[in-house]
Each structure stands twice: as structure tokens, then as C-alpha cells.
Design an enzyme around this catalytic site. Structure first.
Site, PDB file in Angstrom:
ATOM      1  N   ARG A 144      -0.226  -3.830   6.375  1.00  0.00           N
ATOM      2  CA  ARG A 144      -0.731  -2.499   6.043  1.00  0.00           C
ATOM      3  C   ARG A 144      -2.254  -2.475   5.954  1.00  0.00           C
ATOM      4  O   ARG A 144      -2.896  -1.639   6.580  1.00  0.00           O
ATOM      5  CB  ARG A 144      -0.126  -2.029   4.707  1.00  0.00           C
ATOM      6  CG  ARG A 144      -0.614  -0.639   4.313  1.00  0.00           C
ATOM      7  CD  ARG A 144       0.025  -0.169   3.031  1.00  0.00           C
ATOM      8  NE  ARG A 144      -0.287  -1.068   1.911  1.00  0.00           N
ATOM      9  CZ  ARG A 144       0.140  -0.879   0.679  1.00  0.00           C
ATOM     10  NH1 ARG A 144       0.916   0.140   0.408  1.00  0.00           N
ATOM     11  NH2 ARG A 144      -0.193  -1.722  -0.279  1.00  0.00           N
TER      12      ARG A 144
ATOM     13  N   LYS B 218       7.924   1.283  -3.175  1.00  0.00           N
ATOM     14  CA  LYS B 218       8.042   2.389  -4.136  1.00  0.00           C
ATOM     15  C   LYS B 218       7.598   3.714  -3.509  1.00  0.00           C
ATOM     16  O   LYS B 218       8.305   4.720  -3.598  1.00  0.00           O
ATOM     17  CB  LYS B 218       7.190   2.107  -5.392  1.00  0.00           C
ATOM     18  CG  LYS B 218       7.594   0.834  -6.135  1.00  0.00           C
ATOM     19  CD  LYS B 218       6.784   0.628  -7.397  1.00  0.00           C
ATOM     20  CE  LYS B 218       5.296   0.383  -7.177  1.00  0.00           C
ATOM     21  NZ  LYS B 218       4.961  -0.886  -6.485  1.00  0.00           N
TER      22      LYS B 218
ATOM     23  N   ARG C 200       3.780   0.351 -16.280  1.00  0.00           N
ATOM     24  CA  ARG C 200       3.552  -0.998 -15.794  1.00  0.00           C
ATOM     25  C   ARG C 200       3.450  -1.997 -16.940  1.00  0.00           C
ATOM     26  O   ARG C 200       3.304  -3.200 -16.699  1.00  0.00           O
ATOM     27  CB  ARG C 200       2.227  -1.035 -15.023  1.00  0.00           C
ATOM     28  CG  ARG C 200       2.373  -1.127 -13.523  1.00  0.00           C
ATOM     29  CD  ARG C 200       0.976  -1.084 -12.943  1.00  0.00           C
ATOM     30  NE  ARG C 200       0.913  -1.651 -11.633  1.00  0.00           N
ATOM     31  CZ  ARG C 200       1.045  -0.932 -10.515  1.00  0.00           C
ATOM     32  NH1 ARG C 200       1.286   0.348 -10.541  1.00  0.00           N
ATOM     33  NH2 ARG C 200       0.930  -1.530  -9.339  1.00  0.00           N
TER      34      ARG C 200
ATOM     35  N   ARG D 113      -2.139  -9.509  -7.744  1.00  0.00           N
ATOM     36  CA  ARG D 113      -1.269  -8.376  -8.075  1.00  0.00           C
ATOM     37  C   ARG D 113       0.154  -8.866  -8.364  1.00  0.00           C
ATOM     38  O   ARG D 113       0.828  -8.361  -9.265  1.00  0.00           O
ATOM     39  CB  ARG D 113      -1.262  -7.353  -6.925  1.00  0.00           C
ATOM     40  CG  ARG D 113      -2.524  -6.499  -6.877  1.00  0.00           C
ATOM     41  CD  ARG D 113      -2.762  -5.892  -5.521  1.00  0.00           C
ATOM     42  NE  ARG D 113      -1.772  -4.896  -5.138  1.00  0.00           N
ATOM     43  CZ  ARG D 113      -1.604  -4.463  -3.882  1.00  0.00           C
ATOM     44  NH1 ARG D 113      -2.343  -4.953  -2.897  1.00  0.00           N
ATOM     45  NH2 ARG D 113      -0.706  -3.546  -3.631  1.00  0.00           N
TER      46      ARG D 113
ATOM     47  N   ARG E 204      -4.420  -1.971   3.092  1.00  0.00           N
ATOM     48  CA  ARG E 204      -5.138  -1.086   2.177  1.00  0.00           C
ATOM     49  C   ARG E 204      -6.298  -1.880   1.564  1.00  0.00           C
ATOM     50  O   ARG E 204      -6.334  -3.105   1.697  1.00  0.00           O
ATOM     51  CB  ARG E 204      -4.153  -0.620   1.085  1.00  0.00           C
ATOM     52  CG  ARG E 204      -4.522   0.701   0.428  1.00  0.00           C
ATOM     53  CD  ARG E 204      -3.387   1.199  -0.455  1.00  0.00           C
ATOM     54  NE  ARG E 204      -3.166   0.348  -1.620  1.00  0.00           N
ATOM     55  CZ  ARG E 204      -2.099   0.433  -2.405  1.00  0.00           C
ATOM     56  NH1 ARG E 204      -1.157   1.327  -2.165  1.00  0.00           N
ATOM     57  NH2 ARG E 204      -1.974  -0.369  -3.441  1.00  0.00           N
TER      58      ARG E 204
HETATM   59  P1  AP5 Z   1       4.908   0.950  -0.071  1.00  0.00           P
HETATM   60  O1  AP5 Z   1       5.967   1.984   0.037  1.00  0.00           O
HETATM   61  O2  AP5 Z   1       3.493   1.353   0.002  1.00  0.00           O
HETATM   62  O3  AP5 Z   1       5.167   0.048  -1.367  1.00  0.00           O
HETATM   63  P2  AP5 Z   1       4.645   0.245  -2.848  1.00  0.00           P
HETATM   64  O4  AP5 Z   1       5.638  -0.427  -3.719  1.00  0.00           O
HETATM   65  O5  AP5 Z   1       4.340   1.684  -3.085  1.00  0.00           O
HETATM   66  O6  AP5 Z   1       3.334  -0.646  -2.754  1.00  0.00           O
HETATM   67  P3  AP5 Z   1       1.928  -0.434  -3.403  1.00  0.00           P
HETATM   68  O7  AP5 Z   1       1.009  -1.383  -2.712  1.00  0.00           O
HETATM   69  O8  AP5 Z   1       1.557   0.996  -3.460  1.00  0.00           O
HETATM   70  O9  AP5 Z   1       2.241  -0.967  -4.851  1.00  0.00           O
HETATM   71  P4  AP5 Z   1       1.296  -1.294  -5.996  1.00  0.00           P
HETATM   72  O10 AP5 Z   1       2.203  -1.250  -7.155  1.00  0.00           O
HETATM   73  O11 AP5 Z   1       0.526  -2.550  -5.835  1.00  0.00           O
HETATM   74  O12 AP5 Z   1       0.171  -0.169  -5.880  1.00  0.00           O
HETATM   75  P5  AP5 Z   1      -0.211   1.048  -6.773  1.00  0.00           P
HETATM   76  O13 AP5 Z   1      -0.826   2.038  -5.893  1.00  0.00           O
HETATM   77  O14 AP5 Z   1       0.899   1.442  -7.649  1.00  0.00           O
HETATM   78  O15 AP5 Z   1       5.223  -0.144   1.045  1.00  0.00           O
HETATM   79  C1  AP5 Z   1       4.333  -1.234   1.276  1.00  0.00           C
HETATM   80  C2  AP5 Z   1       4.256  -1.487   2.804  1.00  0.00           C
HETATM   81  O16 AP5 Z   1       5.528  -1.943   3.259  1.00  0.00           O
HETATM   82  C3  AP5 Z   1       3.949  -0.230   3.619  1.00  0.00           C
HETATM   83  O17 AP5 Z   1       3.144  -0.581   4.712  1.00  0.00           O
HETATM   84  C4  AP5 Z   1       5.326   0.243   4.078  1.00  0.00           C
HETATM   85  O18 AP5 Z   1       5.287   0.968   5.279  1.00  0.00           O
HETATM   86  C5  AP5 Z   1       6.077  -1.066   4.231  1.00  0.00           C
HETATM   87  N1  AP5 Z   1       7.517  -0.954   3.951  1.00  0.00           N
HETATM   88  C6  AP5 Z   1       8.130  -0.162   3.028  1.00  0.00           C
HETATM   89  N2  AP5 Z   1       9.467  -0.323   3.049  1.00  0.00           N
HETATM   90  C7  AP5 Z   1       9.705  -1.262   3.997  1.00  0.00           C
HETATM   91  C8  AP5 Z   1      10.913  -1.848   4.508  1.00  0.00           C
HETATM   92  N3  AP5 Z   1      12.108  -1.541   4.007  1.00  0.00           N
HETATM   93  N4  AP5 Z   1      10.796  -2.770   5.484  1.00  0.00           N
HETATM   94  C9  AP5 Z   1       9.573  -3.099   5.996  1.00  0.00           C
HETATM   95  N5  AP5 Z   1       8.405  -2.559   5.575  1.00  0.00           N
HETATM   96  C10 AP5 Z   1       8.472  -1.649   4.588  1.00  0.00           C
HETATM   97  O19 AP5 Z   1      -1.345   0.405  -7.699  1.00  0.00           O
HETATM   98  C11 AP5 Z   1      -2.565  -0.046  -7.160  1.00  0.00           C
HETATM   99  C12 AP5 Z   1      -3.478  -0.525  -8.290  1.00  0.00           C
HETATM  100  O20 AP5 Z   1      -3.784   0.592  -9.153  1.00  0.00           O
HETATM  101  C13 AP5 Z   1      -2.874  -1.581  -9.229  1.00  0.00           C
HETATM  102  O21 AP5 Z   1      -3.059  -2.886  -8.738  1.00  0.00           O
HETATM  103  C14 AP5 Z   1      -3.670  -1.311 -10.519  1.00  0.00           C
HETATM  104  O22 AP5 Z   1      -4.952  -1.869 -10.434  1.00  0.00           O
HETATM  105  C15 AP5 Z   1      -3.819   0.195 -10.516  1.00  0.00           C
HETATM  106  N6  AP5 Z   1      -2.694   0.888 -11.233  1.00  0.00           N
HETATM  107  C16 AP5 Z   1      -1.774   1.744 -10.687  1.00  0.00           C
HETATM  108  N7  AP5 Z   1      -0.884   2.167 -11.607  1.00  0.00           N
HETATM  109  C17 AP5 Z   1      -1.246   1.569 -12.782  1.00  0.00           C
HETATM  110  C18 AP5 Z   1      -0.712   1.587 -14.085  1.00  0.00           C
HETATM  111  N8  AP5 Z   1       0.411   2.309 -14.384  1.00  0.00           N
HETATM  112  N9  AP5 Z   1      -1.321   0.848 -15.035  1.00  0.00           N
HETATM  113  C19 AP5 Z   1      -2.450   0.126 -14.768  1.00  0.00           C
HETATM  114  N10 AP5 Z   1      -3.006   0.046 -13.523  1.00  0.00           N
HETATM  115  C20 AP5 Z   1      -2.416   0.764 -12.544  1.00  0.00           C
HETATM  116 MG    MG Z   2       2.621   2.736  -3.752  1.00  0.00          MG
END
Ligand code: AP5
Ligand code: MG
Length: 180
Positions: free
Chosen positions: A123, A13, A84, A136, A125
Site C-alpha cells: 500500500r 478494518k 486502542r 505499530r 501510506r
Molecule cells: P486496510 O483496510 O487499510 O486495513 P486497516 O486495518 O484499516 O489498516 P490501517 O493501516 O488503517 O490500520 P492502523 O490501525 O495501523 O491505522 P489507523 O489509521 O487506525 O487494509 C490494509 C491494506 O490491505 C490495504 O492496502 C487493503 O487494500 C489491503 N487489504 C485489505 N483486505 C485485504 C484482503 N482480504 N486481502 C488482501 N489485501 C487486503 O491508525 C494510524 C495511526 O494513527 C496509529 O498508528 C496511531 O498513531 C494513530 N491512531 C489512530 N487511532 C488511534 C487511537 N484510537 N489511539 C491512539 N492513536 C491512534
Molecule cells: Mg484503517
């Protein structure tokens, strides 16, 4: 234009958002990035969120809806990692409707779990350890996946296979949106 980018953790994303915000002149609204900024700033909200994020659970709907409400402006937005839950989706519709706006399309990045675990372990994180990743993914299945059907029923869902080269996936998204 107002877009949602929806997908499991690690589905790409954030990666795909970078190009989309430039192409369509959108404000990038990532609730995950906002929460990590709160953690980095050492705020009370950040402290509470960190414990939840480290477990891979969802932060409360009220908190993330409030963060989004504070940042909406006149520009179109790209919502990343939000909504979400169905409750968040309903709140977003209501917030946008206050200004006569709506969600135009929802990009669903579809990536299988095996590929996701591989990407996230590479990655590293804070929440990218194996136990948290597993949680997750199950939280996504239980609480967020229903949004796929929700937006499909509204005719807004654009299903995008999310594996392959980053640029190839970006091309699929462009093709799906340019037929709007
Ligand atoms: P990346 O682009 O970072 O993917 P992403 O979908 O953004 O992954 P996230 O880990 O950010 O998703 P998430 O939903 O768990 O985290 P969020 O921050 O929203 O890519 C991932 C990796 O793959 C990278 O290393 C990238 O380089 C690589 N990659 C990308 N494309 C690729 C390809 N085509 N081929 C190979 N490699 C590739 O949420 C984190 C936490 O915050 C949640 O768990 C929750 O606790 C909280 N939170 C956030 N939003 C909410 C909400 N709306 N409601 C409640 N809690 C929330
Ligand atoms: Mg993200």
C-alpha cells in the site's frame, strides 16, 4: 447498533468498514482517518499527531477520546481503530452510556503478521515503511491486544479470520452479526 472493528494495523478494518456502514446504516468513526484529515489541514493537532504516527506510536488517549466525543450522534456508529487502549474502551462505554447506548458487538479481524507486512508494504501510506510497521505491530500487541480479552469477557467478541478474499471475510462478518 454500535460496533467496533478491532484488529492489527493493516488487518482490513477500513476495507471491511465500507460494507458494514451501508449494511447497518452506521456512521464510520475512524480515528486514524480523523488524524490524517488534521494533518492534511495543517492544524496544530495534526502537526503534533504526525510526529507520533510516523513513529507508529499511539496519540494520547485524551486527544482521540475528544475527537470521538465530538462526533457521536443519534445514529449507530462503527468505531474503526478506536478504542486502542483499555482507557479508551472505558471512556467509550461512558460516552455511550450518557445516551443510554452501548457497544453491541466487537469484530476482531485476526491476521498474521507476515500477511500484514506484505499488505502494508504494497500500500505505501506515510506510516507504511518497515521500521514503523514493526513498531505499530508491537504497539498493537502491548496496548491494544488486551482489548480482545476485555471484550471476550463481556461476551461481545466476534473472532473473524481476516485472510482470504475481501468478500469472503465480509461474509464471515455478516454471519457472525446476523446471529445476534
Ligand atoms: P486496510 O483496510 O487499510 O486495513 P486497516 O486495518 O484499516 O489498516 P490501517 O493501516 O488503517 O490500520 P492502523 O490501525 O495501523 O491505522 P489507523 O489509521 O487506525 O487494509 C490494509 C491494506 O490491505 C490495504 O492496502 C487493503 O487494500 C489491503 N487489504 C485489505 N483486505 C485485504 C484482503 N482480504 N486481502 C488482501 N489485501 C487486503 O491508525 C494510524 C495511526 O494513527 C496509529 O498508528 C496511531 O498513531 C494513530 N491512531 C489512530 N487511532 C488511534 C487511537 N484510537 N489511539 C491512539 N492513536 C491512534
Ligand atoms: Mg484503517
Amino acid at each position: 447498533m454500535n460496533l467496533i472493528i478491532l484488529g492489527a494495523p493493516g488487518s482490513g478494518k477500513g476495507t471491511q468498514s465500507a460494507e458494514l456502514i451501508n449494511r447497518y446504516h452506521l456512521t464510520h468513526l475512524s480515528t486514524g482517518d480523523m488524524l490524517r484529515a488534521e494533518i492534511a489541514a495543517g492544524s496544530e493537532l495534526g502537526l503534533a499527531a504526525k510526529a507520533i504516527m510516523d513513529k507508529g506510536e499511539l496519540v494520547s488517549d485524551d486527544i482521540v477520546i475528544g475527537m470521538i466525543a465530538n462526533r457521536l450522534n443519534d445514529k449507530g456508529a462503527l468505531f474503526d481503530g478506536f478504542p486502542r487502549t483499555i482507557a479508551q474502551a472505558d471512556a467509550l462505554d461512558a460516552l455511550l452510556a450518557q445516551n443510554g447506548r452501548r457497544i453491541d458487538a466487537v469484530i476482531y479481524l485476526d491476521v498474521d503478521n507476515e500477511e500484514i507486512v506484505k499488505r502494508m508494504l504494497a500500500r505505501g501510506r506515510a506510516d507504511d515503511n518497515e521500521a514503523t510497521i514493526r513498531n505499530r505491530l508491537s504497539v498493537f500487541e502491548a496496548q491494544t491486544k488486551p482489548l480482545v480479552e476485555h471484550y471476550r469477557n463481556q461476551g461481545k467478541l466476534r473472532h473473524i479470520p481476516g485472510t482470504g478474499a475481501v468478500e469472503a471475510i465480509a461474509g464471515r462478518i455478516r454471519d457472525a452479526l446476523d446471529t445476534e
